[in-house]
Design a protein around this motif. Structure first.
Motif, short mmCIF file in Angstrom:
data_model
loop_
_atom_site.label_atom_id
_atom_site.label_comp_id
_atom_site.label_asym_id
_atom_site.label_seq_id
_atom_site.Cartn_x
_atom_site.Cartn_y
_atom_site.Cartn_z
N PHE A 1 83.00 24.87 -22.00
CA PHE A 1 84.13 24.87 -23.33
C PHE A 1 84.85 25.88 -23.26
N THR A 2 84.73 26.80 -22.47
CA THR A 2 85.31 27.94 -22.07
C THR A 2 86.71 27.69 -21.45
N VAL B 1 88.67 26.22 -25.10
CA VAL B 1 88.60 26.90 -26.43
C VAL B 1 88.06 28.51 -26.12
N THR C 1 85.50 30.79 -26.78
CA THR C 1 84.39 30.55 -27.22
C THR C 1 83.42 31.37 -25.88
N ARG D 1 87.37 24.72 -31.65
CA ARG D 1 86.07 25.27 -31.33
C ARG D 1 84.96 25.19 -32.55
N ILE E 1 81.98 22.11 -29.90
CA ILE E 1 80.64 22.55 -29.27
C ILE E 1 79.28 21.92 -29.83
#
Ligand code: COA
Length: 327
Positions: A26-27, A30, A32, A155, A159
């Motif tokens: 996910f980085t 977004v 995170t 975000r 997730i």
């Protein structure tokens, strides 16, 4: 209850996609981190469907595994219920796809929509068909692919979710000590906008296409609702079991956030070593969450014949519910 049957869990099955999506992924989209997601939710990874997969295909696989684990044939099944908020199509229903894939005779087969509580809604209906003698064997499936609704720029929500399906066959039985002792299901539509999954058919064309396409949730408010309901349901079930001279051997909660589970355990005093948690591997799989955890508990020996289980779920609608079942 004299003269009526009891409904017992005969077998279970589950299916998750092969694609594993770790927190790090996910980085790319977004702001995170793996550390934030693990510490705030307990999730390490989840599964996402790929091309050709849907809540119907996952549901078919889970249902076939449940049928294989039973000593039944497709023609023995009297009713199929699929709980989903992400059906492959509005019509035909997922339950019809599962019906055809198993090769059942003509029987009732329908989907129901109660978000993360869907499997317990399905269990409640199955229990009533079985207890009244209207059915002898019912296949219930919880299947969702919320990855298809995620906004990978948000975000707060992207997730949290994963895809999967879980299934169980419930059968009528004359045994009184085994089976479903109670199923309680609830809804309150007042705060329904706290969790919103858009539909295909809307009352008017959406002003904001992005709002229309993706799941939206108010995570902080849902967190509070979830803790409150899990405390209520668990306290209520502990009392019910005490009055019936039973104890709860394993609590299987909706797998959404470790902190929600921990807060409810702290408030109720329920021992954490008697709780089934697998959310670190799958995230929140919505209607599939409880049946996947149930299947894993049975397959790994966490839940054994004779054990009394408490299943607890809560989610969109808003809905919530619980079931007390002796295996
Ligand atoms: C979503 C959830 C994990 C957020 O955890 P939380 O501790 O409540 O966090 P908050 O919402 O208070 O946000 C804290 C901060 O983290 C930020 N944040 C949110 N998601 C983040 C992410 N993925 N990575 C990094 N930071 C994030 C927020 O923007 C906020 O920043 P701010 O203080 O600068 O505004 C939690 O509320 C939850 O699990 N809710 C229920 C989930 C749900 O709705 N499930 C579906 C139905 S069962």
């Amino acid at each position: 209850m004299i003269g009526l049957h009891n409904s017992v869990i005969r077998s279970t099955g589950c299916s998750v996609p092969s694609r594993v999506v770790p927190n790090e992924w996910f980085t790319n989209y977004v702001d995170t981190s793996d550390e934030w997601i693990r510490s705030r939710t307990g999730i390490r990874e989840r599964r996402f469907v790929g091309p050709g997969e849907s809540s119907a295909t996952l549901g078919v696989t889970a249902a076939k595994l449940a049928l294989e684990s039973s000593d039944l044939h497709p023609e023995d099944i009297d009713l199929i219920i699929c709980a989903t908020v992400t059906p492959e199509n509005m019509c035909p229903q997922n339950a019809a796809v599962i019906h055809a894939a198993l090769g059942c005779r003509p029987i009732p087969a329908f989907d129901l929509s109660a978000a993360c509580t869907g499997f317990l809604y399905a269990m409640s209906i199955a229990d009533q068909f079985l207890k009244t003698g209207a059915a002898r064997h019912v296949l219930i499936v919880g299947s969702d692919v919320l990855s298809r609704t995620l906004d990978f720029t948000d975000r707060n929500s992207c997730i949290l979710f994963g895809d999967g399906a879980g299934a169980a066959i419930l059968s009528a039985s004359p045994q009184r000590e085994r089976g479903v002792h109670s199923v309680k299901i609830y809804a309150d539509g007042g705060p329904r906008e706290l969790i919103h999954v858009p539909g295909l058919v809307t009352p008017q064309p959406p002003a904001d296409q992005k709002q229309h396409e993706h799941i939206r949730l108010n995570g902080r408010e849902v967190f509070k609702f979830a803790v409150r309901r899990m405390i209520e349901l668990t306290t209520d079930a502990i009392l019910e079991c005490r009055l019936a001279g039973r104890s709860i051997d394993l609590l299987i909660p909706h797998q959404v956030n470790q902190r929600i589970i921990d807060a409810a355990l702290e408030s109720t005093g329920f021992p954490s070593d008697r709780v089934m948690v697998n959310l670190e591997k799958y995230g929140n799989t919505s209607a599939a969450s409880v049946p996947i955890a149930l299947d894993e508990a049975l397959k790994t020996g966490r839940a054994k014949p004779g054990d009394t289980l408490l299943l607890v779920a809560f989610g969109g609608g808003l809905t919530w519910g619980s079931a007390i079942v002796t295996l």
